[in-house]
Design an enzyme around this catalytic site. Structure first.
Site, mmCIF file in Angstrom:
data_model
loop_
_atom_site.group_PDB
_atom_site.id
_atom_site.type_symbol
_atom_site.label_atom_id
_atom_site.label_comp_id
_atom_site.label_asym_id
_atom_site.label_seq_id
_atom_site.Cartn_x
_atom_site.Cartn_y
_atom_site.Cartn_z
ATOM 1 N N GLN A 290 36.060 32.961 47.081
ATOM 2 C CA GLN A 290 36.864 31.885 46.520
ATOM 3 C C GLN A 290 37.824 31.294 47.537
ATOM 4 O O GLN A 290 38.126 30.097 47.499
ATOM 5 C CB GLN A 290 37.635 32.421 45.312
ATOM 6 C CG GLN A 290 36.710 32.824 44.181
ATOM 7 C CD GLN A 290 37.307 33.871 43.275
ATOM 8 O OE1 GLN A 290 38.290 34.528 43.612
ATOM 9 N NE2 GLN A 290 36.718 34.039 42.111
ATOM 10 N N TRP B 282 51.144 43.102 45.551
ATOM 11 C CA TRP B 282 50.351 43.112 44.315
ATOM 12 C C TRP B 282 51.019 43.922 43.224
ATOM 13 O O TRP B 282 51.230 45.127 43.383
ATOM 14 C CB TRP B 282 48.977 43.683 44.622
ATOM 15 C CG TRP B 282 47.973 43.684 43.508
ATOM 16 C CD1 TRP B 282 47.509 42.620 42.805
ATOM 17 C CD2 TRP B 282 47.270 44.835 43.003
ATOM 18 N NE1 TRP B 282 46.559 43.032 41.891
ATOM 19 C CE2 TRP B 282 46.392 44.377 41.992
ATOM 20 C CE3 TRP B 282 47.294 46.195 43.323
ATOM 21 C CZ2 TRP B 282 45.551 45.245 41.298
ATOM 22 C CZ3 TRP B 282 46.453 47.047 42.623
ATOM 23 C CH2 TRP B 282 45.591 46.588 41.622
ATOM 24 N N GLU C 67 50.488 38.438 44.174
ATOM 25 C CA GLU C 67 49.872 38.263 42.868
ATOM 26 C C GLU C 67 50.585 39.002 41.744
ATOM 27 O O GLU C 67 51.062 40.131 41.918
ATOM 28 C CB GLU C 67 48.430 38.780 42.901
ATOM 29 C CG GLU C 67 47.517 38.019 43.845
ATOM 30 C CD GLU C 67 46.076 38.435 43.688
ATOM 31 O OE1 GLU C 67 45.240 37.576 43.361
ATOM 32 O OE2 GLU C 67 45.780 39.640 43.874
ATOM 33 N N GLU D 31 47.603 34.806 42.049
ATOM 34 C CA GLU D 31 47.302 34.761 40.625
ATOM 35 C C GLU D 31 48.591 35.055 39.876
ATOM 36 O O GLU D 31 49.317 35.985 40.228
ATOM 37 C CB GLU D 31 46.254 35.796 40.231
ATOM 38 C CG GLU D 31 44.847 35.470 40.670
ATOM 39 C CD GLU D 31 43.852 36.525 40.206
ATOM 40 O OE1 GLU D 31 44.285 37.572 39.679
ATOM 41 O OE2 GLU D 31 42.647 36.305 40.371
ATOM 42 N N TYR E 154 48.439 38.268 34.600
ATOM 43 C CA TYR E 154 47.504 38.143 33.483
ATOM 44 C C TYR E 154 48.158 38.470 32.135
ATOM 45 O O TYR E 154 47.833 37.886 31.115
ATOM 46 C CB TYR E 154 46.344 39.125 33.651
ATOM 47 C CG TYR E 154 45.378 38.876 34.766
ATOM 48 C CD1 TYR E 154 45.312 37.662 35.440
ATOM 49 C CD2 TYR E 154 44.479 39.877 35.144
ATOM 50 C CE1 TYR E 154 44.393 37.450 36.453
ATOM 51 C CE2 TYR E 154 43.561 39.686 36.149
ATOM 52 C CZ TYR E 154 43.516 38.482 36.807
ATOM 53 O OH TYR E 154 42.601 38.287 37.799
#
Length: 597
Positions: free
Chosen positions: A209, A438, A472, A494, A497
């Protein structure tokens, strides 16, 4: 991370609905009976002083071309580490200069492979160094924490496979052929980073990606999905963002390659490459690399089980630190106070503050080099995990900056962990060259409050440069930049979530915290190739106002920005501030802004 099919790329197998499907975890077993590398120790230390040099312990394995059953030994390490995503095994596989034939070194979690020459051509494989994703059904998005350095490869079939995700650097490598960055079957992939390397053939990212390549040479580059960034790369594709999404800088503003262990005759030394400005191409392609060497005797060779007091005592007596593979529990910070100190890890040594301490603090001094280790948050909340410079640091380090290279930070995943702000950069001119910070989205000790971590990276220093910034899943700002004249070349993010609802991420009258926020008072900042993705799978109705937030000032300039909603789980209203089209639907198509303002 989900990726839509790309025109011209090979077909890919279906993936699980999110990257954070739990991977199998396997406990590592001791490496007894495997080859052990030792270095020549320095002269006997003064009474009460800690010795420099010496044995590197059981999990640093050295080979020469005459070593019997190299393939069997490497296969055994891979068997232990292939799916041990949150295990305790740590290994460094080191190869003396020479030629090795018929070897396929598969590299699993927490495993580093490297040549022991001064240049990649000193250690040559007629074979491969392979990362694939069979352990995860062809999905490479969790192939973290592994590395390859300082080797020349003649791949058996002409192309070497290196299908990795975050925290998997590929440095000082020479591939006499092509490089495939996708797993077998062209499954999902989310990486990655190349520096100071030469690939004679083409690089084929296929399903990757995003990717950042720095100060290297490639024979070609085959395709792009969302965000491919190059700086100082001979043979890089021309600038064309957003279609295809190539961001190409002719040179890298400032770079200094990672320190590495090598053999000088029978003696082990650590080479410290010199700083370069406006760099392009490798450091080793035109003869002997430029820099200085330190004998192993000037390092305290640390082994798991030593405490922070011992590490600090070694630093206080003027030694550098060589951290051998394993896990180090700390009850207080490791304090780096001397200019030009080197802290170098082999095989992903991991520092864990057990009582809410900061794992490492660096004084506001010139030329410290931190490289090649992992910091794991402990169960008691730490205000910070890594601090480069104290609060209010003001010295000028332009001539000899501190470097933070392949230093990775993790909150949760391997067990309970909390940290308010993970990495804080206070010293001016610091170089952050490849980091993954992270907050875990899978593994043990994971939940919106369980592994609470508000901020990933905070930059207070001026003239800080980040090349390869991966941050992230933080509860608030992933990156918050307060210093002047900061620069970032490549950013991957990101959002968390697991936000339970819209209210949990509300930031005053703004919906959501930006992935990359430039403070309102900053007057000069520049960035290239910056991407943020959302996957709010707990509450897919969440709206994020933007991925990027920046003051509207002439000196603040950002180039090639994108936001992506992964499968429609949450959406962005804009790319930066109130600029850029919203994401929509489930098609996972980026919304882009070519230039801000």
């Amino acid at each position: 991370m989900p990726t839509p099919p790309t025109a011209g790329s090979a077909p890919r197998a279906p993936r699980p609905s999110r990257r954070s499907v739990l991977a199998a975890m396997a406990a590592a077993v001791p490496a007894a009976g495997l080859p052990v590398l030792s270095g020549r120790a320095s002269a006997a230390p003064a009474a009460g002083a800690l010795p420099g040099g010496g044995d590197l312990g059981p999990n640093v394995l050295v080979f020469d071309p005459a070593t019997p059953n190299i393939q069997g030994t490497v296969d055994e390490i891979f068997k232990r580490q292939e799916s041990a995503q949150f295990g305790e095994g740590r290994f460094a596989l080191l190869f003396k200069p020479g030629t090795y034939r018929g070897l396929n070194a598969q590299i699993g979690f927490y495993t580093s492979i490297a040549g022991l020459g001064l240049s990649p051509g000193d250690t040559t494989f007629h074979g491969d160094v392979t990362v694939d994703a069979g352990w995860f059904n062809g999905n490479a998005t969790q192939n973290f924490w592994r590395s390859a350095e300082n080797l020349t490869l003649h791949p058996v079939n002409g192309t070497n496979r290196w299908a990795v995700a975050q925290a998997a650097p590929f440095r000082r490598m020479h591939i006499k052929g092509g490089l495939n960055l996708a797993p077998d079957g062209y499954g999902w992939a989310s990486g990655g980073y190349i520096a100071d390397s030469r690939i004679d053939g083409s690089v084929a990212p296929y399903s990757q990606q995003q990717w950042y390549t720095r100060d290297s040479s490639v024979g070609g580059w085959n395709n792009a999905v969302w965000n491919m960034v190059f700086s100082g790369v001979e043979g890089a594709p021309a600038q064309s963002f957003p279609d295809p999404p190539y961001t190409t800088l002719d040179t890298t503003p400032v770079s200094r390659e990672k320190p590495f262990l090598y053999l000088d005759g029978a003696d082990y030394k650590v080479f410290l490459p010199e700083k370069r400005t406006n760099a392009r191409g490798t450091t080793w392609g035109s003869g002997r690399p430029r820099g200085e060497s330190l004998p192993l005797g000037r390092f305290y060779v640390a082994k798991p089980g030593v405490d922070a007091a011992t590490l600090n005592a070694a630093l206080s007596q003027g030694l550098n630190l060589l951290l051998t593979p394993g896990i180090y529990h700390l009850d207080r910070p490791v304090e780096v106070r001397r200019p030009n100190t080197v802290v170098l890890g082999l095989g992903y040594p991991t520092l864990v503050p057990d009582n809410g301490a900061t794992a490492m603090k660096v004084a506001d001094v010139d030329g410290v080099r931190l490289a090649g280790f992992l910091i794991d948050a402990g169960p008691v909340n730490s205000a910070t995990l890594l601090e480069v410079g104290p609060e209010g640091a003001s010295a000028d380090h332009a001539a000899n900056p501190t470097t933070v290279q392949d230093v990775f930070i993790r909150i949760g995943g391997a067990g309970p962990g909390k940290a308010t702000t993970s990495m804080v950069i206070n010293s001016n001119h610091t170089l952050i060259d490849h980091t993954w910070v992270w907050r875990a989205d899978h593994g043990d000790g994971v939940g919106w409050e369980t592994n609470r971590a508000d901020h990933g990276v905070r930059v207070n220093g001026d003239d800080v440069l980040a090349t390869g910034l991966f941050v992230e899943h933080f509860n608030k700002y992933d990156v918050e930049w307060r210093g002047e004249r900061g620069r970032t070349v490549f950013f991957q993010n990101e959002k968390a979530y697991d936000a339970p609802n819209q209210a949990a991420i509300q930031n005053g009258d703004i919906k959501g915290y930006a992935a990359y926020k430039i403070a309102d008072g900053v007057t000069a900042h520049e960035g290239w190739g910056l991407g943020s993705y959302c996957y709010y799978n707990v509450d897919p109705t969440i709206r994020q106002d933007h991925g990027f937030q920046a003051p509207a000032k002439p000196g603040v300039k950002l180039h090639h920005l994108l936001v992506v909603s992964l499968g429609g789980k949450g959406q962005y209203e804009h790319v930066i501030n109130s600029i850029g089209a919203p994401t929509s639907g489930t098609s996972t198509v980026p919304s882009t802004v070519v230039s801000y303002p």
